[in-house]
Scaffold this motif. Structure first.
Motif, mmCIF file in Angstrom:
data_model
loop_
_atom_site.group_PDB
_atom_site.id
_atom_site.type_symbol
_atom_site.label_atom_id
_atom_site.label_comp_id
_atom_site.label_asym_id
_atom_site.label_seq_id
_atom_site.Cartn_x
_atom_site.Cartn_y
_atom_site.Cartn_z
ATOM 1 N N PRO A 1 0.795 -1.237 0.000
ATOM 2 C CA PRO A 1 0.000 0.000 0.000
ATOM 3 C C PRO A 1 0.821 1.278 0.000
ATOM 4 O O PRO A 1 0.364 2.306 -0.497
ATOM 5 N N TYR A 2 2.041 1.233 0.561
ATOM 6 C CA TYR A 2 2.857 2.437 0.667
ATOM 7 C C TYR A 2 3.948 2.496 -0.404
ATOM 8 O O TYR A 2 4.875 3.291 -0.304
ATOM 9 N N LYS B 1 -5.182 -0.338 1.680
ATOM 10 C CA LYS B 1 -4.438 0.708 2.394
ATOM 11 C C LYS B 1 -5.181 1.122 3.660
ATOM 12 O O LYS B 1 -4.565 1.348 4.712
ATOM 13 N N ASP C 1 -3.691 0.875 7.317
ATOM 14 C CA ASP C 1 -3.628 2.056 8.176
ATOM 15 C C ASP C 1 -4.282 1.780 9.521
ATOM 16 O O ASP C 1 -3.743 2.130 10.582
#
Length: 393
Positions: A23-24, A89, A93
């Motif tokens: 996701p990052y 994501k 998170d």
């Protein structure tokens, strides 16, 4: 992201980065890796499709279907992560945020326990995928082993890892074709490993949230925000604050599980269909190959075992989520609810009512992953196997 926390998810991070789904990850890097991987997967699927069209009998068609099912499942897992990247994501998170709101050592130990379990599952599952595809591929060399153990007048022909038509002389270019198949399979199945390991980590985290909430409900009379919990004075306001805090945390666990469910439920529905049909056809092929072709039968046996293991892992994790969500009611009952004021007790009733409705992981909002459902799929596959066997006779 605290470094000590992300260490638990280092395996998942590396697997996802390898297939361009972390996701990052930088968007340009994600797109490049995803396109490159899709080219490899499609390049490996073209010979499989070609083999389907050159088949001259139903037995040949049956041989091509299980690998097609696996290829479709592989694409489903890839595109599930790619198309739901925002949800993935959001889940990630939330996972790291949940670690930041832990306020005492006991709760952190609970979270660490489940994080370590998820890391161990990821390590074992990824090892199983990579080692399994190598062993499955090298069953093509089984005829040479049989020639040594049970020699015949002529050498047995080598087999490709899976049925495919490469438009060239397969005997002459066997080792080139074999290396292409093995390389493509290892790259492609990395998507399966990344998808499934990420799912296991998410489910373990959801279970840890329910476990932490259970701990909070059992210790409603303890002061928060200090390393060592101690009994506090009977203050109605403090009791209510503790209960409200636990209720909000329980809601967060439910929201995390619901987001997890909505993100993967559609792909799960297609995968269950693929597993059921693929396993039935593999059983048919195993029964056909067993009397005369031991090497071919061994290959299908490994394929069936892989499908069973894949489905069992999903069912086991789904059952674990069901058990943890339903235990909230028991945790509240085992706590010191009788010592808190009636206003706080009424708040607990709402949580108990909500916990009666167990949290599940479903396929298409129809099939619930649990150990009971696992046996149902096996029975269904055996039924289809019986029907297909009657047609093949």
């Amino acid at each position: 992201m605290v470094s000590s926390t992300i260490d638990y998810y280092e395996i998942n991070k590396n697997l996802l980065r390898f297939v361009g789904q972390w996701p990052y990850q930088k968007p340009r890097e994600r797109r490049f890796i995803f396109i490159f991987t899709m080219i490899l997967v499609i390049n490996a699927m073209v010979p499989q499709v070609a083999q389907f069209f050159v088949c001259e009998n139903m037995e040949c068609v049956y041989e091509t279907i299980p690998p097609h099912m696996l290829a479709i499942m592989l694409l489903i897992k890839y595109f599930t992560l790619h198309l739901n990247k925002n949800q993935v994501k959001d889940l990630t998170d939330r996972l790291f945020i949940n670690w930041n709101i832990i306020d005492n050592e006991e709760e952190r130990k609970i979270m660490e326990k489940y994080a370590k379990t998820g890391k161990w599952y990821s390590k074992m599952y990824a090892s199983y995928v990579y080692i399994g595809i190598v062993l499955f591929s090298f069953t093509g060399f089984m005829p040479r082993v049989l020639d040594f153990i049970i020699p015949l007048n002529t050498s047995r022909p080598l087999m490709l890892p899976y049925p495919a038509y490469y438009f060239v002389n397969e005997e002459k270019y066997f080792y080139y074709i074999f290396c292409h198949m093995l390389f493509s399979a290892e790259i492609g199945l990395s998507g399966i490993a990344a998808h499934d390991c990420l799912l296991f980590v998410y489910i373990e985290h959801a279970c840890s949230l329910f476990a932490v909430n259970g701990f909070r409900f059992e210790h409603m009379l303890y002061k928060r925000n200090i390393e060592k919990t101690i009994i506090i004075n009977h203050a109605d306001e403090v009791y209510c604050k503790n209960v409200v805090f636990a209720i909000h945390a329980h809601r967060e666990a439910l929201e995390f599980a619901l987001l997890l469910e909505n993100t993967f439920t559609l792909s799960f529905g297609i995968q269950i269909l693929m597993v059921t049909v693929g396993m039935s056809i593999s059983l048919v092929q195993f029964s056909i190959q067993l009397p005369n072709n031991l090497a071919g039968a061994m290959r299908y046996l490994l394929f069936i075992g892989g499908q069973l293991f894949h489905l069992f892992c999903y069912s086991f994790e789904g059952q674990k989520l069901i058990n943890h969500s339903s235990e909230t009611c028991d945790k509240i009952y085992n706590g010191s609810w009788y010592k808190i004021p009636p206003s706080a007790q009424r708040l607990l009733l709402m949580v108990m009512r909500k916990s009666i409705e167990v949290t599940t992981l479903t396929a298409g909002k129809i099939y619930v992953f649990s150990l009971e459902s696992f046996t149902t799929v096996l029975q269904t596959s055996m039924s289809y196997f019986t029907v297909l066997s009657s047609f093949s006779e």
